[in-house]
Design an enzyme around this catalytic site. Sequence first.
Site, PDB file in Angstrom:
ATOM      1  N   ASP A 172       1.037  -1.027   0.009  1.00  0.00           N
ATOM      2  CA  ASP A 172       0.073   0.001  -0.014  1.00  0.00           C
ATOM      3  C   ASP A 172       0.943   1.288  -0.167  1.00  0.00           C
ATOM      4  OD1 ASP A 172      -3.127   0.154   1.067  1.00  0.00           O
ATOM      5  OD2 ASP A 172      -2.279   1.838   0.687  1.00  0.00           O
ATOM      6  N   ASN A 173       0.392   2.324  -0.692  1.00  0.00           N
ATOM      7  CA  ASN A 173       1.275   3.643  -0.442  1.00  0.00           C
ATOM      8  C   ASN A 173       0.554   4.528   0.505  1.00  0.00           C
ATOM      9  OD1 ASN A 173      -1.130   4.396  -1.893  1.00  0.00           O
ATOM     10  ND2 ASN A 173      -0.389   5.114  -3.770  1.00  0.00           N
ATOM     11  N   ASP A 178       4.276   1.662  -4.362  1.00  0.00           N
ATOM     12  CA  ASP A 178       3.216   2.006  -5.233  1.00  0.00           C
ATOM     13  C   ASP A 178       3.443   1.172  -6.479  1.00  0.00           C
ATOM     14  OD1 ASP A 178       1.897   5.054  -5.299  1.00  0.00           O
ATOM     15  OD2 ASP A 178       2.033   3.813  -7.248  1.00  0.00           O
ATOM     16  N   SER A 207     -16.800  -2.519  -9.033  1.00  0.00           N
ATOM     17  CA  SER A 207     -17.937  -1.851  -8.229  1.00  0.00           C
ATOM     18  C   SER A 207     -19.348  -1.882  -9.163  1.00  0.00           C
ATOM     19  CB  SER A 207     -17.576  -0.401  -8.223  1.00  0.00           C
ATOM     20  OG  SER A 207     -18.516   0.335  -7.762  1.00  0.00           O
ATOM     21  N   THR A 250     -21.072   0.399  -9.616  1.00  0.00           N
ATOM     22  CA  THR A 250     -21.016   1.621 -10.359  1.00  0.00           C
ATOM     23  C   THR A 250     -20.998   1.067 -12.026  1.00  0.00           C
ATOM     24  OG1 THR A 250     -20.310   3.818 -10.608  1.00  0.00           O
ATOM     25  CG2 THR A 250     -18.461   2.171 -10.383  1.00  0.00           C
ATOM     26  N   TYR A 276     -14.158   7.835 -12.412  1.00  0.00           N
ATOM     27  CA  TYR A 276     -13.729   6.752 -11.500  1.00  0.00           C
ATOM     28  C   TYR A 276     -14.439   5.486 -11.929  1.00  0.00           C
ATOM     29  CZ  TYR A 276     -14.939   3.586  -7.734  1.00  0.00           C
ATOM     30  OH  TYR A 276     -15.151   2.287  -6.949  1.00  0.00           O
ATOM     31  N   LYS A 326     -12.956   1.444 -13.574  1.00  0.00           N
ATOM     32  CA  LYS A 326     -13.421   0.194 -13.013  1.00  0.00           C
ATOM     33  C   LYS A 326     -13.887  -0.542 -14.403  1.00  0.00           C
ATOM     34  CE  LYS A 326     -12.771   0.197  -8.468  1.00  0.00           C
ATOM     35  NZ  LYS A 326     -11.709  -0.279  -8.072  1.00  0.00           N
ATOM     36  N   TYR A 384     -18.944  -4.788  -5.813  1.00  0.00           N
ATOM     37  CA  TYR A 384     -19.473  -4.344  -4.732  1.00  0.00           C
ATOM     38  C   TYR A 384     -20.434  -3.305  -4.783  1.00  0.00           C
ATOM     39  CZ  TYR A 384     -14.390  -5.327  -3.573  1.00  0.00           C
ATOM     40  OH  TYR A 384     -13.087  -5.930  -3.540  1.00  0.00           O
ATOM     41  N   PHE A 385     -21.350  -3.857  -3.579  1.00  0.00           N
ATOM     42  CA  PHE A 385     -22.431  -2.757  -3.707  1.00  0.00           C
ATOM     43  C   PHE A 385     -21.956  -1.720  -2.512  1.00  0.00           C
ATOM     44  CE2 PHE A 385     -25.725  -3.563  -6.590  1.00  0.00           C
ATOM     45  CZ  PHE A 385     -25.039  -4.822  -7.236  1.00  0.00           C
ATOM     46  N   ASN A 386     -22.773  -1.190  -1.547  1.00  0.00           N
ATOM     47  CA  ASN A 386     -22.374  -0.132  -0.658  1.00  0.00           C
ATOM     48  C   ASN A 386     -21.923  -0.867   0.598  1.00  0.00           C
ATOM     49  OD1 ASN A 386     -24.257   0.883  -2.690  1.00  0.00           O
ATOM     50  ND2 ASN A 386     -23.997   2.768  -1.753  1.00  0.00           N
ATOM     51  N   ASN A 442     -17.655  11.494   1.310  1.00  0.00           N
ATOM     52  CA  ASN A 442     -18.888  11.895  -0.021  1.00  0.00           C
ATOM     53  C   ASN A 442     -20.027  10.661   0.577  1.00  0.00           C
ATOM     54  OD1 ASN A 442     -17.885  13.529  -1.665  1.00  0.00           O
ATOM     55  ND2 ASN A 442     -16.534  12.091  -2.357  1.00  0.00           N
TER      56      ASN A 442
HETATM   57  N1  UDP Z   1     -26.739  10.311   0.467  1.00  0.00           N
HETATM   58  C1  UDP Z   1     -27.154  11.323   1.378  1.00  0.00           C
HETATM   59  N2  UDP Z   1     -26.667  12.160   1.652  1.00  0.00           N
HETATM   60  C2  UDP Z   1     -25.219  12.227   1.797  1.00  0.00           C
HETATM   61  C3  UDP Z   1     -24.749  11.143   1.070  1.00  0.00           C
HETATM   62  C4  UDP Z   1     -25.414  10.213   0.277  1.00  0.00           C
HETATM   63  O1  UDP Z   1     -28.788  11.536   1.170  1.00  0.00           O
HETATM   64  O2  UDP Z   1     -24.207  13.151   2.447  1.00  0.00           O
HETATM   65  C5  UDP Z   1     -27.541   9.294  -0.276  1.00  0.00           C
HETATM   66  C6  UDP Z   1     -27.630   9.235  -1.674  1.00  0.00           C
HETATM   67  O3  UDP Z   1     -28.152   9.968  -2.230  1.00  0.00           O
HETATM   68  C7  UDP Z   1     -27.892   7.767  -1.926  1.00  0.00           C
HETATM   69  C8  UDP Z   1     -27.403   7.025  -0.852  1.00  0.00           C
HETATM   70  O4  UDP Z   1     -27.541   8.183   0.270  1.00  0.00           O
HETATM   71  O5  UDP Z   1     -29.391   7.540  -2.266  1.00  0.00           O
HETATM   72  C9  UDP Z   1     -26.008   6.358  -1.034  1.00  0.00           C
HETATM   73  O6  UDP Z   1     -25.152   7.262  -1.154  1.00  0.00           O
HETATM   74  P1  UDP Z   1     -23.558   6.889  -1.513  1.00  0.00           P
HETATM   75  O7  UDP Z   1     -23.036   7.954  -2.188  1.00  0.00           O
HETATM   76  O8  UDP Z   1     -23.319   6.261  -0.080  1.00  0.00           O
HETATM   77  O9  UDP Z   1     -23.365   5.798  -2.268  1.00  0.00           O
HETATM   78  P2  UDP Z   1     -23.628   5.580  -3.995  1.00  0.00           P
HETATM   79  O10 UDP Z   1     -24.806   6.721  -4.130  1.00  0.00           O
HETATM   80  O11 UDP Z   1     -22.525   5.677  -4.665  1.00  0.00           O
HETATM   81  O12 UDP Z   1     -24.511   4.147  -3.962  1.00  0.00           O
END
Ligand code: UDP
Length: 338
Positions: free
Chosen positions: A31-32, A58, A124, A126, A148, A152, A176-178, A197
């Site tokens: 890891d860096n 790295d 992801s 995503t 980003y 992926k 991955y999901f969340n 975020n």
């Molecule tokens: N979300 C929110 N407030 C925040 C951050 C996220 O309401 O400060 C909501 C976002 O709109 C989404 C959910 O939480 O519906 C998950 O967001 P996150 O960024 O964690 O994951 P992703 O959207 O990438 O799946």
Amino acid sequence: MSILVTGGTGFIGSHTCVELLEAGYDLVVFDNFYNSKPSVLDSIVDITGKGFKFYHSDMNDIGDLEKIFSDNDIDCVIHFAGFKAVGESVEKPLMYYSNNITGTLNLLNVMKDHNVKKLVFSSSATVYGVPKKVPLTEDMPLSVTNPYGRTKLMIEDILRDLCVSDPEWSVLLLRYFNPVGGHKSGLLCEDPNGIPNNLMPRILDTAFGIQEKLTVFGNDYDTVDGTGVRDYIHVTDLAKGHVNAARKLDAFRGIEAVNLGTGRGYSVLELIKTFERVNNVSVPFEFAPRRPGDVAECYADTKKAYDFLGWKAELGIEDMCRDSYVARVNHSGRSDEE
Ligand code: UDP
């Protein structure tokens, strides 16, 4: 024989190192520390009582990669290393492409030179872009909405090409999901550098008073209560999925994508309410307009994970909320300067 874990001190990487060590694997980790801290190494040792070889290096340094593969008898690689902030990737696309794509190409070239052809890649959900329907199955069309996500998807494509060119490779793309939660010992947690975020780190910041109120983006989606629905998964479950994936690499050739989620979606409000209840804390929030790029609902079809990897998530939303909180409480008392 060792497993090389790139990005092994990050949130998912560190939890995966714990599960791999507990499953009896020998590890080489690098890891860096771009988005993690050296104290994570001590936490992994404290939890497992086991040691491993670590390189502070790295993937953009080919010399370092060469040395790691020359010095160790590496059997397979679990590749987490990479930048992961969506917003930053929009501002600094070249930085993301250079690091994530070039770094991965360096890794793959060195793997090929050393005849190491087994890889688990940290992908992801995503890569599904804006889902046309849920739950998401692995064969759904892929598209992305930011640099980003594009790194992926590009790496997935590179790996698909590689497997077509050389049938000796075994590659698993774990989507991955969340991921949320933390290690039950309280010794490992998500510890993003800078302002987070994602929802759970922001809930934590609000519960701890670092942020006065949580902003909930959108309460007019066509969902159970109008707020966005996601498939939150406990990081320990996710980490265990990598142990199953590492085992599976011996049993097939080619490339397969597998969703790692629970298959169950929760809304933002459901997550906040559960967090407040299990931790007996308050998370004040206010509604704001939808966040650009967000989708209403995203959750996994988990059948392939079960059929192909023999894995399914075991921990529920209450465990996720409790362990996220406990890990943060514990972490607040620890310091890297100690
Ligand atoms: N979300 C929110 N407030 C925040 C951050 C996220 O309401 O400060 C909501 C976002 O709109 C989404 C959910 O939480 O519906 C998950 O967001 P996150 O960024 O964690 O994951 P992703 O959207 O990438 O799946």
